[in-house]
Write an enzyme that holds these catalytic residues in place. Structure first.
Site: not given
Ligand code: PCA
Length: 207
Positions: A79, A142, A166
């Site tokens: 990200e 997140c 992610h």
């Molecule tokens: N993914 C979610 C919140 C917790 C996670 O593992 C997100 O992408 O916001």
């Protein structure tokens, strides 16, 4: 170095989360020169940020590597941008669905990750792990912990490398939900995060 490495507990009815599995199985013995604090954060709008705020200010870490699951994304997403906006598409695990609110009332509209995102990308690809630079971490938990951590780092005088990756779902999650959706094995995700952390240490040390 002091390093914070976090993942998230399962959410949205899932029984696992690749980021939690990476935290549990992370090869800390390969980083024995460093103090790695690992935590699986609750998917709760207050508790996750409270833990990070307290720990970042106590430990003053050199590196903060935050992990989460991106359901339906096929590759590791590094990200680039955290936005000052929460608009949860589903409720958190405490049943709260925040809509159209700032993460921090007195914060800027966005922060860039301070991780070496291009170095991480090139090292993941060199290791044959599919990855991309992503321009949105969403508007759920997140993004909220990503933005909040950069907000706390911005207020400290020692500037940490801080950012978010992610991970795709695990194959067993896709099978469990009987979906036609992408996944990545835990071994590959674990290797990706090991490489990402090595790149951060290399960058911080100026090697
Ligand atoms: N993914 C979610 C919140 C917790 C996670 O593992 C997100 O992408 O916001």
């Amino acid at each position: 170095m002091n390093i914070i490495l976090t993942g998230f507990e399962p959410f949205n009815g899932s029984t696992s989360n690749p980021s939690a599995e990476v935290i549990k199985t992370f090869p800390v013995e390969s980083f024995s020169d460093h103090n790695i604090i690992r935590e699986i954060l609750p998917v709760d709008r207050e508790k996750a940020v409270t833990w990070l705020s307290k720990t970042i200010q106590e430990i003053r870490p050199e590196i903060i590597l935050l992990l989460g699951e991106a359901t339906n994304r096929p590759v590791v997403s590094i990200e680039k941008v955290a936005i000052n906006w929460m608009d949860y598409r589903i409720a958190d695990n405490s049943g709260v669905q925040v809509r159209d609110q700032a993460v921090m009332e007195d914060g800027p509209a966005a922060y860039f990750s301070t991780l070496p995102v291009n170095l991480i990308l090139s090292q993941l690809r060199a290791a044959q792990i599919p990855a991309e630079i992503s321009l949105s971490a969403g508007a759920y938990l997140c993004n909220q912990v990503f933005y909040s951590s950069l907000y706390y780092v911005d207020r400290m005088d020692n500037k940490s490398l801080c950012g978010f990756l992610h991970l795709p779902s695990l194959p067993e999650q896709v099978i469990e939900k009987n979906q036609n959706a992408p996944s990545m094995s835990l071994d590959t995700s674990l290797k990706a995060i090991t490489i990402a952390l090595q790149a951060c240490i290399q960058c911080y040390s100026g090697d």
